[in-house]
Design an enzyme around this catalytic site. Sequence first.
Site, PDB file in Angstrom:
ATOM      1  N   ASP A 335       0.786  -1.396  -0.031  1.00  0.00           N
ATOM      2  CA  ASP A 335      -0.071  -0.066   0.094  1.00  0.00           C
ATOM      3  C   ASP A 335       0.886   1.454  -0.158  1.00  0.00           C
ATOM      4  O   ASP A 335       1.975   1.298   0.872  1.00  0.00           O
ATOM      5  CB  ASP A 335      -0.912  -0.170   1.117  1.00  0.00           C
ATOM      6  N   ARG A 337      -0.644   4.439   0.224  1.00  0.00           N
ATOM      7  CA  ARG A 337      -1.527   5.421   0.350  1.00  0.00           C
ATOM      8  C   ARG A 337      -1.019   6.284   1.554  1.00  0.00           C
ATOM      9  O   ARG A 337      -0.984   7.791   1.720  1.00  0.00           O
ATOM     10  CB  ARG A 337      -2.765   5.008   0.560  1.00  0.00           C
TER      11      ARG A 337
END
Length: 424
Positions: A335, A337
């Site tokens: 990930d 983000r």
Amino acid sequence: MSADATPAPAVARTAGHIRLTSHTGGLDAPPIVWGAATAAERGPVIGTTTTRAHRNVIGTHSGSYGVYRALAVAAGALSRQHRADLTNTSPTDLIGPHPQWADPDAIVSIDPWGATVADAFGDQIAAGYDIRPTIAVTKAHVILPEIADAIARGRLRPDGRFLLDGGAALVTKAAIEPVWYLPGVARRFGCTETDLRRALFEETGGMYPELVTRSDLEVFLPPIGGQTLYVFGSPADLSNPDVELTARVHDECNGSDVFGSDICTCRPYLTHAIEECILGAQRGGVGLVAYSRKEGRALGEVTKFLVYNARKRQLGGDTADQYFARTECVAGVQDMRFQELMPDVLHWLGIRTIHRLVSMSNMKYDAIVGSGIDVGVRVNIPDDLIPADARVEIDAKTAAGYFTPGPVPDADELKKAKGRGLDA
């Protein structure tokens, strides 16, 4: 040229020397004092290119859309000397100022004064400084079939104030462009500002030389997407911890959010959050959906689709126990983000307490709480809203530590849920 051909608009073009950097020295550039208590003390953010000596940031306005602006100039459709007429563009609702605006560590990725530049810096604009807003606030009606269905099923009732008979929800919405204060961003990510600048410069192929040549410029307008806020109820109530706040921080998923792809729970979770926000507003509270452009866990849609193929074609099919492994094999990370910057927009709104957080993500929860905002109840997505093909995602996430009020699947359970094949 044929007789009926339409000539290109007469737009001034420059055929002179090429500027290898976006600044001429900045002798006439106003200083930026990040975290100052007033707009006048802080100074304007000037990312326009009309008068380069006025520029006091690295990069330009509009994030990734700055490339489209360049295309318009190259095509002769836009004069590079155009200045925005800001008449009647002021916010429909005033946000702040809030105490967090004067804390240089509370907000590092957006300009808290970005919605009111026409008023805050009116004298400088009149003097010839091309200062543009980085935030716009307006009103809208949000119409979703899931909300109409919730009305039909009796879960929602139109009240004429927050929800109309036709299913339209009345909202205040704000669009926000990213404005990064590099020293603060570096502190958030636990690295030096020098390392941050170098990585940004090298990993964008040397797109912004000033990142490594102009250490005096501390503000960067990155070429990435921004975020949009949807407020259900009065925006003024967001900063009042005595008014119940229902909130969701949602990261973009075009396939699900827009087109209803059933491989993930993004749209069901988004529409569930909107329903919860409407109910919260009708109870006398306020609702908030903060929508960020971080497609495919900020890996991009191409990478996301490659991961889909890898999941569906692997030996044994698409199973929850291999969900994160397939992403990491393709992208090198599960990930990207990195929710460290996400709470900034909550602090811009003056939020101190979220009474009901509609999210299962511990990354989001930890970032919000770690920034000093209290969180009461966490609200998960109901099982009946989870598409069959998305069971793999939910099981993998809950096993990995995502919030769930129910049982956490063990290793054997993770092998049971299987997504359909590519040809099914």
